[in-house]
Write a protein that holds these residues in place. Structure first.
Motif, PDB file in Angstrom:
ATOM      1  N   PRO A 270      15.373  -2.276 -24.843  1.00 28.77           N
ATOM      2  CA  PRO A 270      14.614  -2.551 -23.623  1.00 28.77           C
ATOM      3  C   PRO A 270      15.118  -1.700 -22.465  1.00 28.77           C
ATOM      4  O   PRO A 270      16.297  -1.336 -22.410  1.00 28.77           O
ATOM      5  CB  PRO A 270      14.860  -4.039 -23.377  1.00 28.77           C
ATOM      6  CG  PRO A 270      16.155  -4.322 -24.050  1.00 28.77           C
ATOM      7  CD  PRO A 270      16.196  -3.429 -25.252  1.00 28.77           C
ATOM      8  N   ALA A 271      14.216  -1.370 -21.552  1.00 28.98           N
ATOM      9  CA  ALA A 271      14.544  -0.545 -20.397  1.00 28.98           C
ATOM     10  C   ALA A 271      13.788  -1.092 -19.187  1.00 28.98           C
ATOM     11  O   ALA A 271      12.838  -1.861 -19.338  1.00 28.98           O
ATOM     12  CB  ALA A 271      14.152   0.912 -20.653  1.00 28.98           C
ATOM     13  N   PRO A 272      14.194  -0.726 -17.976  1.00 31.97           N
ATOM     14  CA  PRO A 272      13.490  -1.218 -16.794  1.00 31.97           C
ATOM     15  C   PRO A 272      11.996  -0.899 -16.845  1.00 31.97           C
ATOM     16  O   PRO A 272      11.601   0.191 -17.263  1.00 31.97           O
ATOM     17  CB  PRO A 272      14.176  -0.476 -15.646  1.00 31.97           C
ATOM     18  CG  PRO A 272      15.545  -0.193 -16.148  1.00 31.97           C
ATOM     19  CD  PRO A 272      15.381   0.081 -17.609  1.00 31.97           C
ATOM     20  N   MET A 273      11.210  -1.841 -16.432  1.00 32.02           N
ATOM     21  CA  MET A 273       9.758  -1.683 -16.369  1.00 32.02           C
ATOM     22  C   MET A 273       9.398  -1.312 -14.932  1.00 32.02           C
ATOM     23  O   MET A 273       9.619  -2.088 -14.009  1.00 32.02           O
ATOM     24  CB  MET A 273       9.075  -2.993 -16.773  1.00 32.02           C
ATOM     25  CG  MET A 273       7.576  -2.897 -16.947  1.00 32.02           C
ATOM     26  SD  MET A 273       6.876  -4.526 -17.399  1.00 32.02           S
ATOM     27  CE  MET A 273       7.650  -4.799 -19.001  1.00 32.02           C
ATOM     28  N   GLU A 274       8.884  -0.116 -14.744  1.00 33.44           N
ATOM     29  CA  GLU A 274       8.658   0.405 -13.397  1.00 33.44           C
ATOM     30  C   GLU A 274       7.195   0.785 -13.212  1.00 33.44           C
ATOM     31  O   GLU A 274       6.628   1.518 -14.017  1.00 33.44           O
ATOM     32  CB  GLU A 274       9.557   1.622 -13.160  1.00 33.44           C
ATOM     33  CG  GLU A 274       9.561   2.107 -11.722  1.00 33.44           C
ATOM     34  CD  GLU A 274      10.607   3.203 -11.496  1.00 33.44           C
ATOM     35  OE1 GLU A 274      10.663   3.714 -10.372  1.00 33.44           O
ATOM     36  OE2 GLU A 274      11.333   3.539 -12.452  1.00 33.44           O
ATOM     37  N   TYR A 275       6.608   0.271 -12.138  1.00 31.40           N
ATOM     38  CA  TYR A 275       5.216   0.574 -11.806  1.00 31.40           C
ATOM     39  C   TYR A 275       5.148   1.492 -10.592  1.00 31.40           C
ATOM     40  O   TYR A 275       6.052   1.513  -9.754  1.00 31.40           O
ATOM     41  CB  TYR A 275       4.450  -0.712 -11.494  1.00 31.40           C
ATOM     42  CG  TYR A 275       4.147  -1.572 -12.694  1.00 31.40           C
ATOM     43  CD1 TYR A 275       2.941  -1.429 -13.381  1.00 31.40           C
ATOM     44  CD2 TYR A 275       5.046  -2.523 -13.135  1.00 31.40           C
ATOM     45  CE1 TYR A 275       2.656  -2.222 -14.477  1.00 31.40           C
ATOM     46  CE2 TYR A 275       4.774  -3.327 -14.232  1.00 31.40           C
ATOM     47  CZ  TYR A 275       3.577  -3.170 -14.898  1.00 31.40           C
ATOM     48  OH  TYR A 275       3.287  -3.952 -15.989  1.00 31.40           O
ATOM     49  N   GLU A 276       4.066   2.237 -10.521  1.00 30.78           N
ATOM     50  CA  GLU A 276       3.852   3.151  -9.400  1.00 30.78           C
ATOM     51  C   GLU A 276       2.463   2.913  -8.824  1.00 30.78           C
ATOM     52  O   GLU A 276       1.492   2.755  -9.569  1.00 30.78           O
ATOM     53  CB  GLU A 276       3.996   4.595  -9.868  1.00 30.78           C
ATOM     54  CG  GLU A 276       3.935   5.611  -8.735  1.00 30.78           C
ATOM     55  CD  GLU A 276       4.296   7.005  -9.231  1.00 30.78           C
ATOM     56  OE1 GLU A 276       5.396   7.488  -8.894  1.00 30.78           O
ATOM     57  OE2 GLU A 276       3.493   7.593  -9.969  1.00 30.78           O
TER      58      GLU A 276
ATOM     59  N   THR B 236       0.851  -1.188   0.000  1.00 29.94           N
ATOM     60  CA  THR B 236       0.000   0.000   0.000  1.00 29.94           C
ATOM     61  C   THR B 236       0.889   1.241   0.000  1.00 29.94           C
ATOM     62  O   THR B 236       1.924   1.283   0.657  1.00 29.94           O
ATOM     63  CB  THR B 236      -0.932   0.043   1.225  1.00 29.94           C
ATOM     64  OG1 THR B 236      -0.149   0.003   2.423  1.00 29.94           O
ATOM     65  CG2 THR B 236      -1.876  -1.156   1.218  1.00 29.94           C
ATOM     66  N   ALA B 237       0.463   2.235  -0.769  1.00 27.04           N
ATOM     67  CA  ALA B 237       1.214   3.493  -0.842  1.00 27.04           C
ATOM     68  C   ALA B 237       0.341   4.544  -1.491  1.00 27.04           C
ATOM     69  O   ALA B 237      -0.457   4.241  -2.389  1.00 27.04           O
ATOM     70  CB  ALA B 237       2.493   3.308  -1.649  1.00 27.04           C
ATOM     71  N   ALA B 238       0.481   5.775  -1.039  1.00 29.66           N
ATOM     72  CA  ALA B 238      -0.184   6.928  -1.666  1.00 29.66           C
ATOM     73  C   ALA B 238      -1.687   6.698  -1.840  1.00 29.66           C
ATOM     74  O   ALA B 238      -2.276   7.112  -2.834  1.00 29.66           O
ATOM     75  CB  ALA B 238       0.461   7.242  -3.015  1.00 29.66           C
ATOM     76  N   GLY B 239      -2.293   6.026  -0.890  1.00 28.87           N
ATOM     77  CA  GLY B 239      -3.742   5.820  -0.939  1.00 28.87           C
ATOM     78  C   GLY B 239      -4.187   4.690  -1.833  1.00 28.87           C
ATOM     79  O   GLY B 239      -5.391   4.467  -2.007  1.00 28.87           O
ATOM     80  N   GLY B 240      -3.251   3.939  -2.416  1.00 23.83           N
ATOM     81  CA  GLY B 240      -3.606   2.829  -3.295  1.00 23.83           C
ATOM     82  C   GLY B 240      -2.979   1.535  -2.819  1.00 23.83           C
ATOM     83  O   GLY B 240      -2.292   1.486  -1.797  1.00 23.83           O
ATOM     84  N   SER B 241      -3.229   0.473  -3.556  1.00 14.72           N
ATOM     85  CA  SER B 241      -2.708  -0.826  -3.162  1.00 14.72           C
ATOM     86  C   SER B 241      -2.373  -1.662  -4.385  1.00 14.72           C
ATOM     87  O   SER B 241      -2.865  -1.420  -5.484  1.00 14.72           O
ATOM     88  CB  SER B 241      -3.723  -1.570  -2.289  1.00 14.72           C
ATOM     89  OG  SER B 241      -4.888  -1.868  -3.041  1.00 14.72           O
ATOM     90  N   CYS B 242      -1.524  -2.663  -4.154  1.00 15.24           N
ATOM     91  CA  CYS B 242      -1.119  -3.575  -5.223  1.00 15.24           C
ATOM     92  C   CYS B 242      -0.914  -4.957  -4.631  1.00 15.24           C
ATOM     93  O   CYS B 242      -0.320  -5.104  -3.560  1.00 15.24           O
ATOM     94  CB  CYS B 242       0.183  -3.092  -5.861  1.00 15.24           C
ATOM     95  SG  CYS B 242       0.961  -4.306  -6.972  1.00 15.24           S
ATOM     96  N   ARG B 243      -1.420  -5.963  -5.321  1.00 14.38           N
ATOM     97  CA  ARG B 243      -1.141  -7.352  -4.973  1.00 14.38           C
ATOM     98  C   ARG B 243      -0.200  -7.902  -6.033  1.00 14.38           C
ATOM     99  O   ARG B 243      -0.522  -7.882  -7.228  1.00 14.38           O
ATOM    100  CB  ARG B 243      -2.417  -8.197  -4.941  1.00 14.38           C
ATOM    101  CG  ARG B 243      -3.162  -8.111  -3.638  1.00 14.38           C
ATOM    102  CD  ARG B 243      -3.703  -6.730  -3.354  1.00 14.38           C
ATOM    103  NE  ARG B 243      -5.158  -6.646  -3.507  1.00 14.38           N
ATOM    104  CZ  ARG B 243      -5.780  -5.559  -3.942  1.00 14.38           C
ATOM    105  NH1 ARG B 243      -5.113  -4.496  -4.310  1.00 14.38           N
ATOM    106  NH2 ARG B 243      -7.081  -5.541  -4.014  1.00 14.38           N
TER     107      ARG B 243
END
Length: 283
Positions: free
Chosen positions: A245-251, A119-126
């Motif tokens: 190709p470059a790093p794949m970054e999610y937020e 969880t971060a910045a009011g959101g979440s990720c599984r």
């Protein structure tokens, strides 16, 4: 702090060997365990370790404070509670009473499988990360968790074994081609995609050939899994292009998960890639 599973190293063999880096990692893990025992259960930065899964023959029975049992939750990082992260340990699985299983639980099939909730910045990720676990493990996981399938839900799945077909089937793609059959239970375990989920293949570009891994047939199966939830399949070796190709970054943000633009230094969010935003499950 490092996280280490003793079963991976124990189940290595002549046919499933350890590379030099893995041997050095195992040596360091053993040093940290020894330091923990010598210190009277108190260690500092550089000596911390969490052991993922009970070792065989009672070898970790005295390490309760740093031992994470299968199905258990990790909620501490570097010795401190972390309210923004938890990780459920789903594998490596212990041997069952089936004696024939010992041949199945090789090094690859003793991979660590973790389902993170961040969880971060009011959101979440599984986030479900699976190592090189093959079809036999996914069969067992579905049998073990089909009545609590939310433990396997994900916004991001790092496809097991670099998008290998052997995580979805006992058949060889290079031998049978389109006659291969998907294992239904393994597929069910890997199908718990949440709305807008991403499945990421950490691999070289995927070609329509008999290569495995990565396997084009596995890619098609994952795309089929994602279709009902309007998700997206991605390959690290093809992002943002095969040539560069470059790093794949999610937020993580209030609207769930989003992929940053690889072309820009600033964290620009591609709105069409927004994922999830569902409330946290109780698992």
């Amino acid at each position: 702090e490092i996280w280490s599973s003793p079963l991976i190293f124990r189940r290595a063999s002549k046919n499933h060997t350890l590379c030099l880096d893995a041997k050095k990692f195992n040596t360091e893990a053993k040093r940290r365990v020894s330091r923990y025992r010598e210190s009277g259960l108190s260690v500092s930065d550089g000596d911390r370790i969490q052991i993922l899964g009970r070792d065989e023959n009672g070898k970790t029975d005295d390490l309760t404070e740093i031992l994470v049992e299968v199905d258990g939750l990790i909620e501490k990082v570097n010795g401190h509670d972390d309210p923004g992260m938890s990780a459920r340990l789903l594998a490596p699985l212990p041997l069952s009473d089936d004696e024939s299983e010992e041949a199945t639980l090789t090094k690859n099939n003793s991979s660590v499988i973790l389902r993170f909730t961040i969880t971060a910045a009011g959101g979440s990720c599984r986030y479900l990360t699976c190592g090189d676990a093959e079809v036999a493990i996914w069969e067992r996981l579905w049998d073990r968790h089909k009545n609590r399938a939310y433990w396997l839900e994900y916004d991001i799945l790092l496809s097991p074994h670099h998008c290998s077909w052997h995580s979805l089937s006992y058949d060889n793609w290079s031998e049978k081609g389109e006659d291969v059959e998907v294992n239904k239970n393994a597929r069910s375990a890997l199908s718990q995609a949440l709305s807008g989920a991403n499945i990421v293949a950490s691999s070289k570009p995927i070609k329509d050939d008999d290569s495995d891994p990565p396997c084009v047939r596995a890619k098609r199966e994952y795309e089929d899994i994602l279709e009902p939830v309007t998700g997206e399949f991605r390959c690290t070796g093809e992002y943002p292009s095969k040539g560069k190709p470059a790093p794949m970054e999610y937020e993580i943000g209030r609207n769930g998960l989003a992929l940053k633009s690889a072309a820009l230094a600033a964290p620009t969010i591609i709105s069409s890639s927004a994922v999830g935003g569902q409330p946290l499950p109780h698992g």
